[in-house]
Structures are given as C-alpha cells and as structure tokens.
Design a protein around this motif. Structure first.
Motif, short mmCIF file in Angstrom:
data_model
loop_
_atom_site.label_atom_id
_atom_site.label_comp_id
_atom_site.label_asym_id
_atom_site.label_seq_id
_atom_site.Cartn_x
_atom_site.Cartn_y
_atom_site.Cartn_z
N LYS A 1 -8.44 65.46 7.66
CA LYS A 1 -7.07 65.76 8.12
C LYS A 1 -6.80 65.09 9.46
N GLN A 2 -7.79 65.09 10.34
CA GLN A 2 -7.62 64.45 11.65
C GLN A 2 -7.42 62.95 11.49
N GLU A 3 -8.20 62.33 10.59
CA GLU A 3 -8.07 60.89 10.38
C GLU A 3 -6.70 60.56 9.79
N ALA B 1 -3.97 62.26 10.23
CA ALA B 1 -2.93 62.54 11.23
C ALA B 1 -2.86 61.46 12.29
N THR B 2 -3.95 60.74 12.51
CA THR B 2 -3.98 59.69 13.52
C THR B 2 -3.41 58.41 12.92
N PRO B 3 -2.30 57.92 13.45
CA PRO B 3 -1.72 56.69 12.88
C PRO B 3 -2.60 55.49 13.21
N PRO B 4 -2.61 54.51 12.34
CA PRO B 4 -3.40 53.31 12.62
C PRO B 4 -2.80 52.57 13.82
N PRO B 5 -3.63 51.84 14.54
CA PRO B 5 -3.11 51.13 15.72
C PRO B 5 -2.11 50.04 15.30
N ASP B 6 -1.16 49.81 16.19
CA ASP B 6 -0.13 48.81 15.93
C ASP B 6 -0.73 47.42 16.12
#
Length: 133
Positions: A101-103, A105-110
């Motif tokens: 869930k944490q992964e 929720a963390t958006p991939p880097p731009d």
C-alpha cells in the motif's frame, strides 16, 4: 599512550554499535518474543490437556507431559511451533500488505524533474572544473 587511545576508540566503537537502532530493536524483539513464547507455552499446555483429556484418561495419565517416551512434550513442542509460526506468518503477511500500500501511494518520480536535476549537477561539476586553477 597509544594503547589508551585504541582502547578509547574500541569503547567508542562499541558504544556506537550498542546505540545503533537495529541492535536495540533486536534486543526488544528478543525480550518480547521470549514473553510471547511463555504465553504460547502456557496456552498450548492448557489446550492440549483439554483437547486430549479423553485420550489422557484412557492412558491413565494425569498430564500430557507424563506420557511415555516424551511423546507429550513432543506434541506440545510441535503445536507450540505451529502456533508461533502461524502468528509470525500473519505478522509478515500484514507487513507485506502495508508495504504494498505504501509503494502504491508513493507516486513515481517525475522524469523531467530527474533530468533537470542531473543536468544541474552536470553544470555544477563543469563549473567547478573550469574554476579550478
């Protein structure tokens, strides 16, 4: 004199090792695990004596630990292991679910931002190289 300095370095290294987070966490885990093991032992002993009461009466044995050849202690140890393994399985499963869930929720880097940061770092290195005497 040098001997004292090395002893001080050794003690300082030992203090850093002890105060490191994972060593303290490991110590707490061992203590909590030991206490949990005692609770499980008591529960399994009670459960086995209640569940196997007719079999114990048929064998003319008052307690499970009195069975011949250590069979009672073996049965208790096996059930104890299974309960502890099951609880650990549940904890790890819940932790893995939380991590997923944490992964998510963390958006991939731009990618544009990463490119700009790399370009800025390259320009900084080039500037430093050109400014050297």
């Amino acid at each position: 004199m040098a001997r004292r300095a090395s002893a001080t370095g050794f003690l300082r290294d030992f203090q850093e090792f002890i105060l490191r987070g994972n060593v303290i966490e490991l110590a707490v885990a061992v203590i909590v695990g030991g206490a949990f093991g005692k609770i499980v032992d008591a529960f399994v002993t009670w459960l086995m004596s209640v569940a196997l009461k007719p079999a114990l009466e048929a064998a003319n044995v008052d307690q499970l630990k009195d069975l011949p050849f250590g069979l009672g202690e073996l049965a208790i140890a096996i059930v104890n292991f299974l309960i502890v393994a099951f609880v650990i399985f549940l904890i790890i499963r819940a932790l893995e679910k939380f991590m997923r869930k944490q992964e998510a929720a963390t958006p991939p880097p731009d990618p544009m931002l990463e490119s700009q940061e790399r370009l800025t770092a390259a320009i900084d290195r080039l500037t430093d190289t050109m400014n050297q005497p």
